[in-house]
Write a protein that holds these residues in place. Structure first.
Motif, PDB file in Angstrom:
ATOM      1  N   ARG A  25       0.748  -1.202  -0.110  1.00 17.44           N
ATOM      2  CA  ARG A  25       0.138   0.089   0.066  1.00 17.44           C
ATOM      3  C   ARG A  25       0.792   1.196   0.093  1.00 17.44           C
ATOM      4  NH1 ARG A  25      -1.575   3.205   4.028  1.00 17.44           N
ATOM      5  NH2 ARG A  25      -1.027   1.698   5.614  1.00 17.44           N
ATOM      6  N   LYS A  26       1.851   1.281   0.926  1.00 17.74           N
ATOM      7  CA  LYS A  26       2.675   2.571   0.983  1.00 17.74           C
ATOM      8  C   LYS A  26       3.445   2.575  -0.339  1.00 17.74           C
ATOM      9  CE  LYS A  26       2.266   3.895   5.002  1.00 17.74           C
ATOM     10  NZ  LYS A  26       1.878   5.164   5.477  1.00 17.74           N
TER      11      LYS A  26
ATOM     12  N   GLU B 177       1.113   4.147  -3.034  1.00 15.01           N
ATOM     13  CA  GLU B 177       1.014   5.645  -2.690  1.00 15.01           C
ATOM     14  C   GLU B 177       2.100   6.407  -2.797  1.00 15.01           C
ATOM     15  OE1 GLU B 177       0.388   5.946   1.626  1.00 15.01           O
ATOM     16  OE2 GLU B 177      -1.681   5.174   1.494  1.00 15.01           O
ATOM     17  N   ASN B 178       3.537   6.154  -2.809  1.00 17.68           N
ATOM     18  CA  ASN B 178       4.724   6.588  -3.077  1.00 17.68           C
ATOM     19  C   ASN B 178       5.736   5.810  -3.736  1.00 17.68           C
ATOM     20  OD1 ASN B 178       6.568   8.646  -3.387  1.00 17.68           O
ATOM     21  ND2 ASN B 178       6.312   9.296  -1.308  1.00 17.68           N
TER      22      ASN B 178
ATOM     23  N   SER C 109       0.208  13.943   0.367  1.00 18.71           N
ATOM     24  CA  SER C 109      -0.785  13.277   1.223  1.00 18.71           C
ATOM     25  C   SER C 109      -1.447  14.373   2.128  1.00 18.71           C
ATOM     26  CB  SER C 109      -0.202  11.995   2.092  1.00 18.71           C
ATOM     27  OG  SER C 109       0.723  12.666   3.128  1.00 18.71           O
TER      28      SER C 109
END
Length: 106
Positions: free
Chosen positions: A41-42, A45-46, A100
């Protein structure tokens, strides 16, 4: 002078449990996620941060290898490259935090 009573009447503090704060939810996600799920997931995101981390580790490893072999010029170059890769990673983390924060405002 009388001894002061407990600050908060009721049940005593239970260290294993998180504190109950009105209006605050400690977890944004309903279910707990495993390390692998959180990492994926992280990364989604990035995606630039893991690339920077891998570049830093690669430059460090190759620089240490060159140092062990006695190639001091190449080792110095790789240590400078490592510093640049670390700077890139820190910048990527800061950009990710900024985006974010902007996302959560909207």
């Amino acid at each position: 002078m009388a001894a002061p009573g407990p600050a908060t009447p009721g049940t005593p503090f239970d260290p294993p449990q998180p504190p109950v704060i009105e209006g605050f939810s400690p977890s944004v996600y309903a279910s707990t996620e495993s390390f692998k799920e959180k990492f994926l997931r992280k990364t989604r995101e990035n995606p630039v941060v893991p690339i920077g981390c891998l570049g830093t580790a690669a430059a460090l490893s190759y620089g240490l290898f060159c140092f062990h072999r006695g190639h001091s010029q190449r080792s110095q170059l790789m240590m400078r490259t490592r510093i640049a890769a670390q700077g890139f990673t820190v910048a990527a983390i800061l950009v990710g935090l900024f985006t974010s924060a902007l996302k959560s405002r909207a």
